[in-house]
Design a protein around this motif. Structure first.
Motif, mmCIF file in Angstrom:
data_model
loop_
_atom_site.group_PDB
_atom_site.id
_atom_site.type_symbol
_atom_site.label_atom_id
_atom_site.label_comp_id
_atom_site.label_asym_id
_atom_site.label_seq_id
_atom_site.Cartn_x
_atom_site.Cartn_y
_atom_site.Cartn_z
ATOM 1 N N ASN A 1 -2.819 -1.251 -4.497
ATOM 2 C CA ASN A 1 -2.702 0.167 -3.979
ATOM 3 C C ASN A 1 -2.699 1.500 -4.987
ATOM 4 O O ASN A 1 -3.133 2.504 -4.618
ATOM 5 C CB ASN A 1 -0.862 -0.252 -4.626
ATOM 6 N N TYR B 1 -7.086 8.225 3.628
ATOM 7 C CA TYR B 1 -7.274 7.066 3.938
ATOM 8 C C TYR B 1 -6.116 7.010 4.955
ATOM 9 O O TYR B 1 -5.114 5.471 4.798
ATOM 10 C CB TYR B 1 -6.820 6.277 2.920
ATOM 11 N N SER B 2 -5.819 8.458 5.066
ATOM 12 C CA SER B 2 -4.294 7.722 5.845
ATOM 13 C C SER B 2 -4.658 8.492 7.552
ATOM 14 O O SER B 2 -5.554 9.337 7.383
ATOM 15 C CB SER B 2 -3.811 8.607 5.702
ATOM 16 N N MET C 1 -0.634 8.118 -0.829
ATOM 17 C CA MET C 1 -2.050 7.251 -0.042
ATOM 18 C C MET C 1 -2.567 9.008 0.280
ATOM 19 O O MET C 1 -2.067 9.688 0.715
ATOM 20 C CB MET C 1 -2.019 7.079 0.811
ATOM 21 N N THR D 1 0.720 -0.995 0.274
ATOM 22 C CA THR D 1 -0.419 -0.260 0.070
ATOM 23 C C THR D 1 0.680 1.698 -0.137
ATOM 24 O O THR D 1 1.494 1.420 0.231
ATOM 25 C CB THR D 1 -0.945 -0.055 1.359
ATOM 26 N N LEU E 1 -6.414 3.718 -3.725
ATOM 27 C CA LEU E 1 -5.874 4.514 -2.360
ATOM 28 C C LEU E 1 -4.794 5.685 -2.718
ATOM 29 O O LEU E 1 -5.347 6.579 -1.471
ATOM 30 C CB LEU E 1 -4.895 3.456 -1.316
ATOM 31 N N LYS E 2 -4.647 6.248 -3.730
ATOM 32 C CA LYS E 2 -3.835 7.398 -4.230
ATOM 33 C C LYS E 2 -4.882 7.945 -4.097
ATOM 34 O O LYS E 2 -4.625 9.110 -4.337
ATOM 35 C CB LYS E 2 -2.729 6.705 -5.389
ATOM 36 N N TYR F 1 1.659 7.982 2.840
ATOM 37 C CA TYR F 1 1.544 9.469 3.190
ATOM 38 C C TYR F 1 2.723 10.107 2.315
ATOM 39 O O TYR F 1 3.711 10.144 2.890
ATOM 40 C CB TYR F 1 0.610 9.813 3.889
ATOM 41 N N TRP G 1 -10.336 -0.837 -0.060
ATOM 42 C CA TRP G 1 -9.046 -1.965 -0.223
ATOM 43 C C TRP G 1 -10.044 -3.614 -1.014
ATOM 44 O O TRP G 1 -9.386 -3.679 -1.287
ATOM 45 C CB TRP G 1 -8.255 -1.728 1.202
ATOM 46 N N ASN H 1 6.770 6.447 -2.068
ATOM 47 C CA ASN H 1 6.663 6.063 -3.117
ATOM 48 C C ASN H 1 6.993 5.222 -4.781
ATOM 49 O O ASN H 1 6.623 4.346 -5.083
ATOM 50 C CB ASN H 1 4.998 6.796 -3.137
ATOM 51 N N ILE I 1 -4.029 2.857 7.771
ATOM 52 C CA ILE I 1 -5.116 3.194 7.341
ATOM 53 C C ILE I 1 -6.465 3.284 8.208
ATOM 54 O O ILE I 1 -6.185 2.539 9.216
ATOM 55 C CB ILE I 1 -4.911 2.031 6.299
ATOM 56 N N GLY J 1 -9.742 3.348 3.986
ATOM 57 C CA GLY J 1 -9.393 3.429 3.027
ATOM 58 C C GLY J 1 -9.383 1.515 3.293
ATOM 59 O O GLY J 1 -8.801 1.385 2.260
#
Length: 512
Positions: free
Chosen positions: A423, A437-438, A433, A384, A426-427, A387, A453, A397, A445, A449
């Motif tokens: 992944n 979702y963070s 992220m 995943t 969630l972006k 942030y 997922w 990332n 998460i 989020g």
């Protein structure tokens, strides 16, 4: 006087001949060609002087050469030849389906129904049953006067867990139907066309009950315009008789998508296990928050700070995963849990080097699980995202994306190992992220989020189950029918599958 006598005698002979011919016609009953005698005019003779009688014509001669080729009596000229008119169409039924033929005009008799292969399509009265894959011709015959009207239905039977042919109600009957007739039903996608193929008629007139739904040309080409139903009539004339063939067109925009039920999803995940670190613990809490029995209560093998370097117990059992009373390396925990498949989310605590370095550790880890659990499919969940404001060293990332690319390529080459991209969702179109979702502006998460997922996992599984069942159905169709076209179709479905023991097995069946 002698001439008059001869003329009268010949006239009497001709009259007798015609009478015999008529009697012969009556005796032949339904035969349409009659052997008769043609009266051919002889050449005109020279007039002979006979005051008071004028010109006398010589007696006609009997021409035996033409005798077998001409109809002469009024009865023969007016007799209507018996005709056979046929409508040929194609339909698809699915194995196990039963249909009662839609027949109108039943007060005026019922059609006879026959099948060319009762092992493929069985017939009982007006009921037909698709027994096994293959092709068969169902023939519906109606007698009307001297004419015979036939609908030849070329039936293709296939195996499908998701599809079905048209379900229809019997057409409303009325006194307008002068003879029993079959109403044939056909499904057509909007914009598509098909032809009504007729033979044996003198004249045909096509009409549509709803031109907004389907139109038909004078040549019998039917085109679907929009969703709905339209009754197409083909009124034919054959000799002095007429008859109407009926085709009810069912127009659809798109066929209904296959449905995977919630119980199927629960059964799938309920017999699965999940392996992971603290992010996996968050996933377990999310599952629990959704209520008892959510997703069939999968077996969770997750541990805070779990990593590849902790799998063998380098930092003690407190950093190893476990299930029930057993704790140890994941490959043995999975075996102990007895799951049918395992979902793995790893990498976050292992980002102590490049993507190549972490991938090497991941590949060894997967190989170890496969060695101990050779028949357990492995679902690798993409690492995943981080942030954007919380990226640290290799845990960024760009490295995560590079690792995921390598994992995806690796899984594609392995049998029964699948890569699921959790992944990207969630972006949300960004480089890292999304904030919503963070939970800690880092790697952990939120419930929102985990919802995204989990929905990604469920959607992936649904598509996989459908693709696998489609392939199995297509291969079953071919193994029963042995038709080249069915083999070609099955090969396409099987080729769509990812590398797996199922794919290998299905390919072997196609080679037999």
């Amino acid at each position: 006087m002698i001439k008059r006598f001869i003329s009268l005698t010949l006239a009497l002979m001709i009259s007798c001949t015609a009478t015999v011919s008529a009697a012969a016609e009556s005796a032949q009953g339904e035969e349409q060609e009659y052997q008769t005698v043609r009266i051919s005019a002889a050449s005109q003779p020279q007039d002979t002087p006979d005051a008071g009688q004028g010109a006398v014509t010589a007696a006609p001669e009997l021409n035996s050469t033409d005798a077998a080729s001409v109809k002469v009596t009024a009865a023969a000229k007016n007799a209507a030849a018996a005709r056979t008119v046929k409508l040929t169409q194609n339909i698809v039924l699915y194995k196990g389906e039963k249909r009662t033929l839609d027949v109108v005009g039943v007060k005026n008799g019922k059609p006879t129904v026959r099948t060319s292969n009762k092992k493929i399509v069985a017939v009982s009265g007006l009921n037909i049953t698709a027994k096994k894959s293959g092709k068969a011709k169902v023939t519906v015959t109606v007698k009307s006067g001297k004419n015979t009207y036939i609908v030849n239905v070329n039936v293709t039977v296939k195996v499908s867990s998701y599809d079905s042919s048209i379900s229809y109600k019997a057409t409303k009957d009325s006194n307008k139907h002068k003879a029993a007739a079959l109403v044939w039903h056909k499904a057509v996608k909007t914009g598509n066309s098909f032809d009504l193929k007729l033979t044996g008629y003198d004249k045909v007139t096509f009409t549509s009950s709803n031109k907004a739904v389907a139109v038909v040309t004078a040549n019998g080409k039917v085109t679907a315009r929009k969703k709905g139903t339209a009754l197409i009539k083909a009124k034919v004339k054959a000799g002095k008789q007429s008859y109407t063939f009926y085709t009810k067109v069912h127009v659809y925009s798109e066929k209904a998508a296959p449905v995977i039920t919630q119980s199927e999803i629960d059964a799938f995940f309920g017999s699965s296990g999940f392996v992971g670190s603290s992010i996996g613990e968050g996933q377990q809490m999310y599952f629990n928050s959704m209520g008892y029995g959510y997703l069939g209560s999968p077996k969770m093998m997750v541990k805070n700070s779990y990593a590849f370097h902790n799998d063998e117990g380098a930092n003690g059992p407190r950093y190893q995963v476990g299930y029930g009373s057993y704790t140890g390396p994941a490959r043995y925990v999975i075996q102990y849990a007895g799951v049918k498949r395992v979902f793995i989310h790893m990498g976050t605590n292992d980002m102590m080097g490049s993507a190549d370095y972490v991938f090497g550790k991941y590949a060894d880890y997967l190989a170890g699980i496969r060695a101990v659990n050779p028949k357990v499919p492995i679902y690798v969940e993409a690492m995943t995202p981080v942030y954007p404001g919380g990226e640290k060293g290799y845990l960024n990332n760009a490295t995560v994306d590079a690792l995921n690319s390598k994992l995806k390529a690796y899984c594609k080459k392995q049998s029964d190992i699948y890569f699921i991209d959790v992944n990207t969702p969630l972006k949300g179109g960004t480089s890292g992220m999304l904030g919503i979702y963070s939970s800690d502006n880092y790697v952990h998460i939120t419930a929102a989020g985990y919802r995204v997922w989990t929905e990604t996992l469920i959607e992936y599984v649904k598509k996989q189950l459908i693709a696998e069942q489609r392939a199995k159905d297509a291969v079953k169709t071919y193994t029963e029918s042995k038709l080249a076209a069915d083999k070609k179709a099955a090969k396409k479905y099987v080729d769509k599958l990812e590398a797996s023991s199922l794919k290998t097995s299905l390919l072997k069946k196609l080679k037999k």
